[in-house]
Design an enzyme around this catalytic site. Sequence first.
Site, short mmCIF file in Angstrom:
data_model
loop_
_atom_site.label_atom_id
_atom_site.label_comp_id
_atom_site.label_asym_id
_atom_site.label_seq_id
_atom_site.Cartn_x
_atom_site.Cartn_y
_atom_site.Cartn_z
CB SER A 140 -0.86 0.00 1.27
OG SER A 140 -1.38 1.29 1.53
CE1 TYR A 155 -4.33 -2.34 4.89
CE2 TYR A 155 -3.44 -0.14 4.58
CZ TYR A 155 -3.97 -1.32 4.05
OH TYR A 155 -4.10 -1.44 2.68
#
Length: 281
Positions: A175, A188
């Site tokens: 990401s 995350y």
Amino acid sequence: MKSKNFKTQKQKKPGSESKMTPKPEYISKKYKASGKLINKVALITGGDSGIGRSVAVHYAHEGADVAIVYLSESKDAQETKKLVEAQNRKCLLIKGDLTDEKFCKKCVKEVLKEFKKLNILVNNAGTHFNADTPTEITSENLKKTFETNIYPLFHLTNEAIPHLSKGDCIINTSSVTAYRGSDHLLDYSSTKGAISTFTKSLSAMLAKKGIRVNGVAPGPIWTPLIVSSFDKLEKFGKDTPMGRAGQPSEVGPAYVFLASSDSSYITGQFIHVNGGEIVGN
Ligand code: NAD
Ligand code: MG
């Protein structure tokens, strides 16, 4: 973005396609396939929806059979299967929880039973829980985030490697948050940083065997994960240089490139599909 834009830590079942308006685009009408993955077999985690569905559909267009792993969204998984079969390719559905090590092993075994081989492993399933401060992160969600996002890469990879040969590959979904951090996804983004480093280290271990390990680091992409996490969806992706969120159809082709022999001299690298945000590798 401020906390009021996010749903709380309590949300959580994976989002489903049916809750999405507008519907995401999975493959561009302009996409021209050219048999880049003919007769390959791919195992794609989180292939029921979002980025994973786009990867499954692109792979099928390029001539691959696919197996997709998903947690609970059987309706979405059936739709992916339909899209794959429309390309005259097979789609094996594997439902279960990747936080269970035994289930990870079972996924690889089921692929081998059905297709007799495995060429491409796409580690793409993931989850997140928004929190504005470290103290808001519950122990339960911290554990779930790491157990979902990073542990299965070890378990699936261990089971898959003995069956991969020269020319085969592993592709991991990281990401943009791994590269620039995030003010609401501390846990995350940490797992995504781990995925990026995992990718580099594993690529070094497998390079001599001719097995390549690369990744894709998406920015804001219009998927069920987003709809289940954000309240102010109209703002989503507006802060990128391109000023908009990306569609899954704009991410899938990067996974085709990394799986095909077009990228035969590339390993340990990431493609940043993020609307123009400049980040380090
Ligand atoms: P998505 O909700 O469509 O896909 C995530 C999938 O992961 C789900 O379909 C779910 O079935 C699966 N999953 C979650 N927990 C699981 C578990 N315990 N066991 C088995 N399967 C499980 O959302 P998406 O946005 O396409 O997400 C795919 C990947 O892309 C994730 O790793 C996510 O972190 C990453 N990503 C997404 C964005 C974005 O903006 N959408 C940005 C960067 C990275
Ligand atoms: Mg889903």
